[in-house]
Motif scaffolding. Sequence first.
Motif, short mmCIF file in Angstrom:
data_model
loop_
_atom_site.label_atom_id
_atom_site.label_comp_id
_atom_site.label_asym_id
_atom_site.label_seq_id
_atom_site.Cartn_x
_atom_site.Cartn_y
_atom_site.Cartn_z
N CYS A 1 0.83 -1.20 0.00
CA CYS A 1 0.00 0.00 0.00
C CYS A 1 0.88 1.26 0.00
CB CYS A 1 -0.93 -0.01 1.20
SG CYS A 1 -2.23 1.24 1.10
N LEU A 2 1.90 1.26 0.82
CA LEU A 2 2.81 2.41 0.86
C LEU A 2 3.52 2.61 -0.47
CD1 LEU A 2 4.32 2.08 4.44
CD2 LEU A 2 2.76 3.84 3.61
N GLU A 3 3.88 1.53 -1.12
CA GLU A 3 4.53 1.63 -2.43
C GLU A 3 3.58 2.21 -3.46
OE1 GLU A 3 7.10 1.94 -5.31
OE2 GLU A 3 7.63 1.46 -3.24
N GLN A 4 2.32 1.82 -3.41
CA GLN A 4 1.34 2.38 -4.34
C GLN A 4 1.12 3.87 -4.07
OE1 GLN A 4 -2.11 -0.11 -3.99
NE2 GLN A 4 -1.20 -1.77 -5.17
N ILE A 5 1.13 4.27 -2.81
CA ILE A 5 1.00 5.68 -2.46
C ILE A 5 2.21 6.44 -3.00
CG2 ILE A 5 1.00 7.34 -0.56
CD1 ILE A 5 -0.59 5.22 1.05
N ARG A 6 3.40 5.91 -2.80
CA ARG A 6 4.62 6.56 -3.31
C ARG A 6 4.55 6.71 -4.83
NH1 ARG A 6 7.10 2.78 0.03
NH2 ARG A 6 7.60 3.68 2.04
N GLN A 7 4.11 5.66 -5.51
CA GLN A 7 4.03 5.69 -6.97
C GLN A 7 3.02 6.72 -7.44
OE1 GLN A 7 6.26 3.97 -8.84
NE2 GLN A 7 5.50 5.31 -10.43
N PHE A 8 1.89 6.82 -6.74
CA PHE A 8 0.89 7.83 -7.06
C PHE A 8 1.50 9.22 -6.94
CE2 PHE A 8 -2.13 10.96 -5.52
CZ PHE A 8 -3.04 10.99 -6.56
N LEU A 9 2.21 9.46 -5.85
CA LEU A 9 2.80 10.78 -5.63
C LEU A 9 3.85 11.10 -6.69
CD1 LEU A 9 3.08 10.80 -1.75
CD2 LEU A 9 1.45 12.05 -3.18
N VAL A 10 4.64 10.11 -7.07
CA VAL A 10 5.65 10.33 -8.11
C VAL A 10 4.96 10.71 -9.42
CG1 VAL A 10 7.31 9.10 -9.58
CG2 VAL A 10 7.43 8.87 -7.10
N ASN A 11 3.86 10.03 -9.75
CA ASN A 11 3.16 10.31 -11.00
C ASN A 11 2.35 11.60 -10.95
OD1 ASN A 11 4.14 7.96 -12.17
ND2 ASN A 11 2.40 6.75 -11.51
N PHE A 12 1.83 11.96 -9.78
CA PHE A 12 0.94 13.10 -9.66
C PHE A 12 1.69 14.42 -9.48
CE2 PHE A 12 -2.36 15.59 -7.33
CZ PHE A 12 -3.30 15.60 -8.35
N THR A 13 2.89 14.37 -8.95
CA THR A 13 3.66 15.58 -8.68
C THR A 13 3.87 16.44 -9.93
OG1 THR A 13 4.71 14.58 -6.77
CG2 THR A 13 5.85 16.44 -7.76
N PRO A 14 4.22 15.88 -11.08
CA PRO A 14 4.39 16.74 -12.27
C PRO A 14 3.10 17.48 -12.65
CG PRO A 14 5.38 14.61 -12.66
CD PRO A 14 4.63 14.51 -11.38
N THR A 15 1.95 16.88 -12.43
CA THR A 15 0.68 17.53 -12.73
C THR A 15 0.48 18.74 -11.82
OG1 THR A 15 -0.26 15.43 -13.44
CG2 THR A 15 -1.81 17.19 -12.90
N VAL A 16 0.71 18.56 -10.54
CA VAL A 16 0.57 19.66 -9.59
C VAL A 16 1.58 20.76 -9.91
CG1 VAL A 16 0.76 20.32 -7.16
CG2 VAL A 16 -0.36 18.18 -7.78
N ASP A 17 2.80 20.37 -10.24
CA ASP A 17 3.82 21.35 -10.61
C ASP A 17 3.41 22.15 -11.84
OD1 ASP A 17 5.38 20.55 -8.49
OD2 ASP A 17 6.71 19.29 -9.72
N ALA A 18 2.84 21.48 -12.84
CA ALA A 18 2.41 22.17 -14.06
C ALA A 18 1.30 23.17 -13.76
CB ALA A 18 1.94 21.15 -15.10
N ILE A 19 0.35 22.80 -12.92
CA ILE A 19 -0.73 23.71 -12.55
C ILE A 19 -0.17 24.89 -11.78
CG2 ILE A 19 -2.81 23.95 -11.14
CD1 ILE A 19 -3.40 20.98 -11.86
N TYR A 20 0.72 24.63 -10.85
CA TYR A 20 1.36 25.69 -10.06
C TYR A 20 2.09 26.66 -10.97
CZ TYR A 20 4.34 27.89 -6.56
OH TYR A 20 4.99 28.80 -5.78
N ASN A 21 2.86 26.12 -11.92
CA ASN A 21 3.61 26.97 -12.84
C ASN A 21 2.67 27.79 -13.73
OD1 ASN A 21 6.12 26.23 -11.92
ND2 ASN A 21 6.26 24.49 -13.33
N MET A 22 1.56 27.19 -14.16
CA MET A 22 0.60 27.91 -14.99
C MET A 22 0.02 29.09 -14.22
SD MET A 22 -3.01 26.64 -16.63
CE MET A 22 -3.72 26.48 -15.00
N PHE A 23 -0.35 28.88 -12.97
CA PHE A 23 -0.90 29.97 -12.17
C PHE A 23 0.14 31.07 -11.96
CE2 PHE A 23 -4.43 27.27 -11.33
CZ PHE A 23 -5.47 28.13 -10.99
N ASN A 24 1.38 30.69 -11.71
CA ASN A 24 2.43 31.69 -11.52
C ASN A 24 2.76 32.44 -12.81
OD1 ASN A 24 2.82 31.41 -8.78
ND2 ASN A 24 4.31 29.77 -9.03
N THR A 25 2.79 31.72 -13.92
CA THR A 25 3.13 32.33 -15.21
C THR A 25 2.07 33.33 -15.65
OG1 THR A 25 4.27 30.30 -15.83
CG2 THR A 25 3.77 31.82 -17.61
#
Length: 64
Positions: free
Chosen positions: A28-52
Amino acid sequence: MAALYAAPYKTDFFKALSKGQEVKEEDCLEQIRQFLVNFTPTVDAIYNMFNTTNAELDYTVNWW
């Protein structure tokens, strides 16, 4: 402090995340880690869009 008493037990939390199936804590912890690894670029892109675009969030509610 009350929030700590309202929180589920770790085993119940993992079971809920795994849709009621019994899974090993490590899996379960490994699946959570994998989700976070995959989801982080999406959050970063949204954050960058708002800042830009200098976007601002307005959380005020107009009831009238």
